[in-house]
Scaffold this active site. Structure first.
Site, PDB file in Angstrom:
ATOM      1  CD  GLU A  40     -13.214 -10.825  -6.087  1.00  0.00           C
ATOM      2  OE1 GLU A  40     -13.468  -9.643  -5.816  1.00  0.00           O
ATOM      3  OE2 GLU A  40     -13.994 -11.567  -6.704  1.00  0.00           O
ATOM      4  N   GLY A  99     -16.031 -12.869  -0.703  1.00  0.00           N
ATOM      5  CA  GLY A  99     -15.881 -11.493  -1.197  1.00  0.00           C
ATOM      6  C   GLY A  99     -15.645 -11.473  -2.692  1.00  0.00           C
ATOM      7  CB  SER A 143      -9.564   0.097  10.254  1.00  0.00           C
ATOM      8  OG  SER A 143     -10.160  -0.856   9.405  1.00  0.00           O
ATOM      9  CE  LYS A 194      -4.454  -1.269   0.309  1.00  0.00           C
ATOM     10  NZ  LYS A 194      -5.503  -0.747  -0.596  1.00  0.00           N
ATOM     11  CG  ASP A 230     -16.281  -7.186  -4.646  1.00  0.00           C
ATOM     12  OD1 ASP A 230     -15.609  -8.031  -4.002  1.00  0.00           O
ATOM     13  OD2 ASP A 230     -15.845  -6.064  -4.931  1.00  0.00           O
ATOM     14  CB  SER A 272      -0.608  -8.050  -1.386  1.00  0.00           C
ATOM     15  OG  SER A 272      -1.538  -8.754  -0.595  1.00  0.00           O
TER      16      SER A 272
END
Lengths: 322, 322
Positions: free
Chosen positions: A207, A211, A81, A56, A213, A307
């Site tokens: 995924e 989750g 968070s 990130k 989506d 990741s």
């Protein structure tokens, strides 16, 4: 932040220049055991060794560093968070400005402390009573801060793409690249870089089963909202693909593999025992997909983006310990 | 194996040549958090990423590779229930010969399997009824095998010293080098390399409190035998310093720091949560010494050999989980 041009390989390359000496160039790990289990050569980009413990930082720093000087000087903000909170806090510190992070008041103390540890101001809100997006907009407007989105911005996407760029520089051509999908920023940036460099490469997202989506949205040909998923992969517990990330992923992804929480835990254990590295649940999903046989016809040379590695020993024990 | 000349920097360099492309050149890790906690620049040689998960492959391979061809062809042997077993097994496989490993019949199944997984034959014995050293000698004589000692041989010591050689090549001069002490092979080889390259360097050993045989022996000026130590640092649960390693360590070591099992567990947790790496108890002892303030007046630039990462997730959970 301003609206988006599409992200190109040049954008990723420019991000790589900005990140030089600022982000870690994380190592690429290999394991003979893994290769023989999968029946392929697997190259693991170990973003658990990235600053703040996850990829990130790449996107947050790239986006913040591209703000005009006067805008940057007023400060940046984020609502998160998770890893994006720490990424934004560290980016601000490195760029000599302030960061204000909006976090739920019941966020784990360790996450609050990690974020304030990077010098950020934390503002808490009531997760159940307040709309965090509206709050964040208000907070930013009120204090003249610029919001750094966690994934839905071209500069964030370009920053994340540097992970794949570095991986491919180190390994040379790969047949497939397997990347976790949360909001879709990491895989969008990675797919832009990978497919521009090696047009034949298959880019496969992963995924958690709960989750899915992005998988559903790809099947429907449009962004679909699912119930907020319950999964141990907290970095991927999103209910809708990003507005900017989704069209990129729609264009460039080959497939989405789904993994169960049990398969993720098995992959975390494998990473611990065989690779000697710590992966958080989301960071272990590509490895889980490979180990559980969720990738159809795995080709010869496969890159994997692991990741992140932000998980406490106690939480690891809870998940992996028998 | 034949009696010993003293080990020199040239021996370590020759070992490094033999290990080129065979052992991994493990990475050197740094952590800003660690540096600020210790008040020094700390460089961690991550031998948990070495083949078989620990530094032991260096010495076993170097020693085996130096055997005359006809002797090597007959096979090699070792007695060990730990990392040296796997190291000897893998060295044999890489050198195209056979290995026979003597292990206690109640050794953990995972260790037996790891050793046979490298193609070695495992012979078990009754830990409580039989003298393993005598058994190993008999087995070796009987089958024409050459015993590869776990530490007390100049070629083993020279092989282990390549860890420090690589570290110093990567970091340049260091003020101190902190190394776990079990039988003393890793630290003896490391001290030979480090003090020859940088005469001012302080070489500091770390033992578990319960297994302080080298510390006591250095104080007495002669090898002392202590009761078999009870410690979680199983790689250091030895009762007497080596016959060949001790005089080298007597000449080259500055100090021995002792760490408690609790301090080791805290260092394993730190490695997990902050460095994102897995260390077995023995591999975490130098980090434990630094974090617990057991190193007097830590100088500015400190190298640490994190010697191994062979610990199952379940055992980790038992030790580190709350």
């Amino acid at each position: 932040m301003a609206a988006a041009p599409p992200v190109t390989l040049d954008d990723v390359r420019e991000a790589a220049e900005r990140l030089q000496g600022m982000a870690h160039r994380t190592p690429v790990l290999t394991s003979r055991t893994l290769n023989s289990l999968v029946g392929a050569e697997v190259f693991i980009k170990a973003e658990n060794f990235q600053r703040i413990g996850a990829f990130k930082f790449r996107g947050a720093y790239n986006a913040a560093s591209r703000l005009p000087a006067d805008q940057l000087a007023k400060g940046i903000a984020a609502y998160s968070s998770g890893n994006h909170a720490q990424a934004t806090a560290l980016a601000a510190r490195e760029l000599g400005t302030r960061a204000v992070i909006l976090m739920p008041e019941d966020a784990p103390r360790s996450k609050l402390e990690a974020t304030t540890g990077y010098g950020a101001e934390v503002v808490t809100y009531d997760r159940y009573g307040q709309d965090r997006s509206a709050l964040a907009q208000a907070l930013a407007a009120d204090r003249g801060l610029t919001l750094i989105p966690p994934y839905d911005h071209p500069h964030v996407i370009a920053g994340q793409g540097t992970a794949a760029l570095e991986l491919l520089e180190d390994t040379g051509p790969l047949d497939a690249l397997i990347v976790p999908v949360g909001g879709g920023g990491l895989i969008a940036g990675s797919a832009v870089a990978a497919t521009a460099l090696h047009p034949g490469i298959r880019v496969i997202g992963v995924e958690p089963e709960a989750g899915d989506d992005t998988k559903r949205s790809l099947e429907q040909g449009a962004r679909v909202t699912i119930p907020v998923p319950r999964t141990i992969a907290d970095g991927q517990a999103l209910d809708t693909p990003g507005e900017i990330t989704f069209p990129i992923n729609q264009r460039l992804l080959d497939a989405i593999a789904l993994v169960s929480d049990d398969e993720i835990v098995a992959a975390m254990r494998f990473a611990f025992e065989r690779l000697k590295i710590v992966l958080e649940p989301s960071g272990a999903t590509p490895l889980a997909a490979l180990l559980a046989g969720r990738v159809d016809n795995p080709p010869r040379r496969i890159g994997v983006i692991a990741s992140g590695g932000n998980i406490g020993a106690d939480r690891f024990t809870e998940l992996v310990g028998r």
